[in-house]
Motif scaffolding. Structure first.
Motif, PDB file in Angstrom:
ATOM      1  N   MET A   1      -2.301  10.969  -1.598  1.00 48.38           N
ATOM      2  CA  MET A   1      -2.364  10.917  -3.056  1.00 48.38           C
ATOM      3  C   MET A   1      -1.685   9.646  -3.554  1.00 48.38           C
ATOM      4  SD  MET A   1      -1.650  14.892  -2.925  1.00 48.38           S
ATOM      5  CE  MET A   1      -0.455  14.433  -1.763  1.00 48.38           C
ATOM      6  N   GLY A   2      -2.205   9.107  -4.639  1.00 47.10           N
ATOM      7  CA  GLY A   2      -1.636   7.899  -5.222  1.00 47.10           C
ATOM      8  C   GLY A   2      -2.602   7.296  -6.215  1.00 47.10           C
ATOM      9  N   LYS A   3      -2.476   6.009  -6.396  1.00 47.62           N
ATOM     10  CA  LYS A   3      -3.381   5.273  -7.282  1.00 47.62           C
ATOM     11  C   LYS A   3      -3.808   4.012  -6.537  1.00 47.62           C
ATOM     12  CE  LYS A   3      -1.470   7.060 -11.574  1.00 47.62           C
ATOM     13  NZ  LYS A   3      -0.645   8.085 -10.982  1.00 47.62           N
ATOM     14  N   PHE A   4      -5.036   4.052  -6.034  1.00 49.19           N
ATOM     15  CA  PHE A   4      -5.532   3.002  -5.168  1.00 49.19           C
ATOM     16  C   PHE A   4      -6.789   2.370  -5.748  1.00 49.19           C
ATOM     17  CE2 PHE A   4      -3.844   6.548  -2.661  1.00 49.19           C
ATOM     18  CZ  PHE A   4      -2.797   5.939  -2.020  1.00 49.19           C
TER      19      PHE A   4
ATOM     20  N   LEU B   1       0.829  -1.195   0.000  1.00 50.30           N
ATOM     21  CA  LEU B   1       0.000   0.000   0.000  1.00 50.30           C
ATOM     22  C   LEU B   1       0.872   1.256   0.000  1.00 50.30           C
ATOM     23  CD1 LEU B   1      -2.942   0.920   0.075  1.00 50.30           C
ATOM     24  CD2 LEU B   1      -2.794   0.900   2.565  1.00 50.30           C
ATOM     25  N   GLY B   2       1.937   1.224   0.770  1.00 53.83           N
ATOM     26  CA  GLY B   2       2.875   2.344   0.809  1.00 53.83           C
ATOM     27  C   GLY B   2       3.523   2.614  -0.536  1.00 53.83           C
ATOM     28  N   GLN B   3       3.719   1.577  -1.325  1.00 58.38           N
ATOM     29  CA  GLN B   3       4.313   1.730  -2.656  1.00 58.38           C
ATOM     30  C   GLN B   3       3.372   2.443  -3.621  1.00 58.38           C
ATOM     31  OE1 GLN B   3       7.534   0.905  -3.517  1.00 58.38           O
ATOM     32  NE2 GLN B   3       7.702   0.601  -1.318  1.00 58.38           N
ATOM     33  N   LYS B   4       2.085   2.443  -3.324  1.00 48.73           N
ATOM     34  CA  LYS B   4       1.104   3.090  -4.199  1.00 48.73           C
ATOM     35  C   LYS B   4       0.898   4.566  -3.865  1.00 48.73           C
ATOM     36  CE  LYS B   4      -1.493  -1.064  -5.237  1.00 48.73           C
ATOM     37  NZ  LYS B   4      -2.832  -1.617  -5.416  1.00 48.73           N
ATOM     38  N   MET B   5       1.494   5.020  -2.775  1.00 48.66           N
ATOM     39  CA  MET B   5       1.313   6.409  -2.352  1.00 48.66           C
ATOM     40  C   MET B   5       2.293   7.331  -3.075  1.00 48.66           C
ATOM     41  SD  MET B   5       0.732   6.226   1.713  1.00 48.66           S
ATOM     42  CE  MET B   5      -0.617   5.316   2.417  1.00 48.66           C
ATOM     43  N   ASP B   6       1.758   8.439  -3.569  1.00 50.52           N
ATOM     44  CA  ASP B   6       2.599   9.443  -4.226  1.00 50.52           C
ATOM     45  C   ASP B   6       2.927  10.607  -3.308  1.00 50.52           C
ATOM     46  OD1 ASP B   6       2.611   8.009  -6.591  1.00 50.52           O
ATOM     47  OD2 ASP B   6       0.859   9.052  -7.377  1.00 50.52           O
ATOM     48  N   GLY B   7       2.174  10.778  -2.242  1.00 51.38           N
ATOM     49  CA  GLY B   7       2.424  11.864  -1.311  1.00 51.38           C
ATOM     50  C   GLY B   7       1.335  11.938  -0.262  1.00 51.38           C
ATOM     51  N   MET B   8       1.651  12.632   0.819  1.00 50.42           N
ATOM     52  CA  MET B   8       0.690  12.814   1.901  1.00 50.42           C
ATOM     53  C   MET B   8       0.895  14.203   2.484  1.00 50.42           C
ATOM     54  SD  MET B   8       0.273  10.772   5.529  1.00 50.42           S
ATOM     55  CE  MET B   8      -0.172   9.212   4.817  1.00 50.42           C
ATOM     56  N   THR B   9      -0.212  14.851   2.798  1.00 48.02           N
ATOM     57  CA  THR B   9      -0.166  16.153   3.451  1.00 48.02           C
ATOM     58  C   THR B   9      -1.029  16.066   4.698  1.00 48.02           C
ATOM     59  OG1 THR B   9       0.065  17.280   1.332  1.00 48.02           O
ATOM     60  CG2 THR B   9      -0.633  18.617   3.194  1.00 48.02           C
ATOM     61  N   VAL B  10      -0.493  16.558   5.794  1.00 46.25           N
ATOM     62  CA  VAL B  10      -1.230  16.596   7.054  1.00 46.25           C
ATOM     63  C   VAL B  10      -1.265  18.045   7.512  1.00 46.25           C
ATOM     64  CG1 VAL B  10      -1.325  15.783   9.438  1.00 46.25           C
ATOM     65  CG2 VAL B  10      -0.426  14.278   7.654  1.00 46.25           C
ATOM     66  N   MET B  11      -2.466  18.524   7.826  1.00 52.53           N
ATOM     67  CA  MET B  11      -2.609  19.900   8.296  1.00 52.53           C
ATOM     68  C   MET B  11      -3.424  19.882   9.579  1.00 52.53           C
ATOM     69  SD  MET B  11      -4.014  23.278   6.288  1.00 52.53           S
ATOM     70  CE  MET B  11      -5.754  22.888   6.309  1.00 52.53           C
ATOM     71  N   SER B  12      -2.912  20.571  10.593  1.00 51.58           N
ATOM     72  CA  SER B  12      -3.606  20.679  11.872  1.00 51.58           C
ATOM     73  C   SER B  12      -4.067  22.111  12.076  1.00 51.58           C
ATOM     74  CB  SER B  12      -2.668  20.271  13.016  1.00 51.58           C
ATOM     75  OG  SER B  12      -3.256  20.590  14.261  1.00 51.58           O
ATOM     76  N   LEU B  13      -5.313  22.261  12.522  1.00 52.30           N
ATOM     77  CA  LEU B  13      -5.864  23.579  12.812  1.00 52.30           C
ATOM     78  C   LEU B  13      -6.157  23.728  14.299  1.00 52.30           C
ATOM     79  CD1 LEU B  13      -7.043  22.730   9.768  1.00 52.30           C
ATOM     80  CD2 LEU B  13      -7.957  25.003  10.003  1.00 52.30           C
ATOM     81  N   SER B  14      -5.535  22.906  15.128  1.00 50.24           N
ATOM     82  CA  SER B  14      -5.863  22.897  16.550  1.00 50.24           C
ATOM     83  C   SER B  14      -5.565  24.225  17.244  1.00 50.24           C
ATOM     84  CB  SER B  14      -5.138  21.754  17.269  1.00 50.24           C
ATOM     85  OG  SER B  14      -3.742  21.898  17.148  1.00 50.24           O
ATOM     86  N   LYS B  15      -4.604  24.972  16.748  1.00 50.90           N
ATOM     87  CA  LYS B  15      -4.247  26.258  17.354  1.00 50.90           C
ATOM     88  C   LYS B  15      -4.773  27.446  16.553  1.00 50.90           C
ATOM     89  CE  LYS B  15      -0.031  24.260  19.204  1.00 50.90           C
ATOM     90  NZ  LYS B  15       1.431  24.240  19.091  1.00 50.90           N
TER      91      LYS B  15
END
Length: 162
Positions: free
Chosen positions: A147-150, A69-83
């Motif tokens: 992002m990727g192709k899943f 599954l990790g091989q199919k990932m093209d990127g990841m974005t994590v955004m926190s709005l807790s503050k």
């Protein structure tokens, strides 16, 4: 032969088409656009993981299914709005609310033990190209874009692994 009036009319026509095209494109809202728009707001934190970082991370996974599954990932974005301020969180909610209008399918909403999680996907044919999770709990909000192709099976494996 074209006279000057015809040329000016054609020029105005093409300029009008160009401006209309730009305004339509400007209205399009992707999950990445939300991050781009809000990442510099006070109290917003974001982190982008590229394909190489994800592959290194998933190479340490305990099972082959997760590694694949990790091989199919093209990127990841994590955004926190807790503050972030309530104003920024409101802007975020408005933008997330428009994802469905821009090609994202809302897959599920899970509310459990004070946590609300919404999952959106974007598809290209049968392949899922983007998985967007919005998680809210006690005033804290996070956005996770994968992002990727899943395939649908990959999505289920990802959900089981979390």
């Amino acid at each position: 032969m074209f006279n000057i009036t015809t040329i000016m009319t054609m020029k105005n026509f093409f300029l009008t088409i160009a401006f209309l095209s730009m305004s339509i494109v400007g209205m399009a809202q992707s999950a990445s656009d939300i991050v781009t728009e809000l990442k510099n707001e006070q109290g917003v934190e974001s982190q982008v993981l590229n394909k190489l970082m994800l592959r290194m991370q998933f190479s340490q996974a305990p099972d082959e299914k997760t590694k694949a599954l990790g091989q199919k990932m093209d990127g990841m974005t994590v955004m926190s709005l807790s503050k972030a301020s309530d104003e920024v969180k409101q802007k975020f909610e408005e933008r997330v609310g428009k994802l469905s209008e821009n090609g994202y399918l809302q897959e599920e909403v899970v509310e459990e033990m004070g946590v609300k999680a919404r999952t959106f996907i974007k598809k290209d044919g049968e392949l899922i190209t983007e998985i967007v999770n919005v998680v809210e709990s006690q005033g804290e909000t996070a956005l996770i874009i994968i992002m990727g192709k899943f395939t649908k099976d990959d999505l289920e494996a990802l959900a089981q692994g979390m």
